[in-house]
Design a protein around this motif. Structure first.
Motif: not given
Length: 155
Positions: A48-68
Motif C-alpha cells: 500500500t505504500n509506494f514510497e516504502y515499496a521503492k525501497t524493496t526489491q520489487f520497486g513498487e507495491p505488490i499484490a497480496h498473495g491471497p488476492l492472487v
C-alpha cells in the motif's frame, strides 16, 4: 413453467488425469490491490505504500498473495469448469508464491488434473488439480495443488 438451467461446468466424469485447462486472463490493477487491502485489513506497506515499496526489491507495491489466489478462483469460475458442478474446496497443498504480481500484470490460471477419486456417495467425486498462475510472460507466479469435490453426472 420454470425449467432449471443445466450446469455448464464439468462433472467428475468429464475430467481426465493429465488434462490441462487454461482460463481467460485478467489484469491486476492498483485498485484491486487497494480494495483487497480494505477488504482483508492487510495494509502492509509492501502492498500500500509506494514510497516504502521503492525501497524493496520489487520497486513498487505488490499484490497480496491471497488476492492472487482469490483471482485464480474467479478465473476458474470464468472458465466455466465449476459452473453448477463444483460442490466444495476440500484442501490446498504446497501453495507457493514464486514471483510478485504487480499492477498491470495480466494473469491466467493453468490447471492440470493430477488425480480423480470416486467417493462412497454415488453423486460426488474428488478431483485434485495442479494450479499454476502465470503472468503475461508465461512465468509461474503462484502454484498449488487444489482438491475439490464435484458433482457426478446424473444417471
Amino acid at each position: 413453467m420454470t425449467t432449471e438451467a443445466k450446469p455448464r461446468g464439468k462433472y467428475f466424469e468429464d475430467f481426465e488425469v493429465g488434462e490441462t485447462m487454461v482460463s481467460p486472463a485478467r489484469t491486476i490493477t492498483s485498485t484491486d490491490i487497494v480494495n483487497f487491502a480494505c477488504l482483508s485489513g492487510d495494509f502492509n506497506e509492501v502492498h500500500t505504500n509506494f514510497e516504502y515499496a521503492k525501497t524493496t526489491q520489487f520497486g513498487e507495491p505488490i499484490a497480496h498473495g491471497p488476492l492472487v489466489y482469490a483471482v485464480m478462483g474467479g478465473l476458474q469460475y470464468a472458465s466455466g469448469v465449476n459452473d453448477g458442478t463444483l460442490l466444495a474446496l476440500l484442501q490446498i497443498n504446497n501453495w507457493k508464491m514464486l514471483l510478485p504480481v504487480l499492477h498491470g500484470d495480466t494473469i491466467r490460471l493453468e490447471q492440470t488434473v493430477l488425480d480423480k477419486k470416486e467417493t462412497s456417495k454415488p453423486d460426488k467425486g474428488v478431483i485434485t488439480l495442479k494450479r499454476t498462475c502465470r503472468n503475461q510472460r508465461g512465468e509461474a507466479v503462484q502454484e498449488m495443488e487444489a482438491t475439490l469435490l464435484y458433482r457426478r453426472r446424473p444417471q
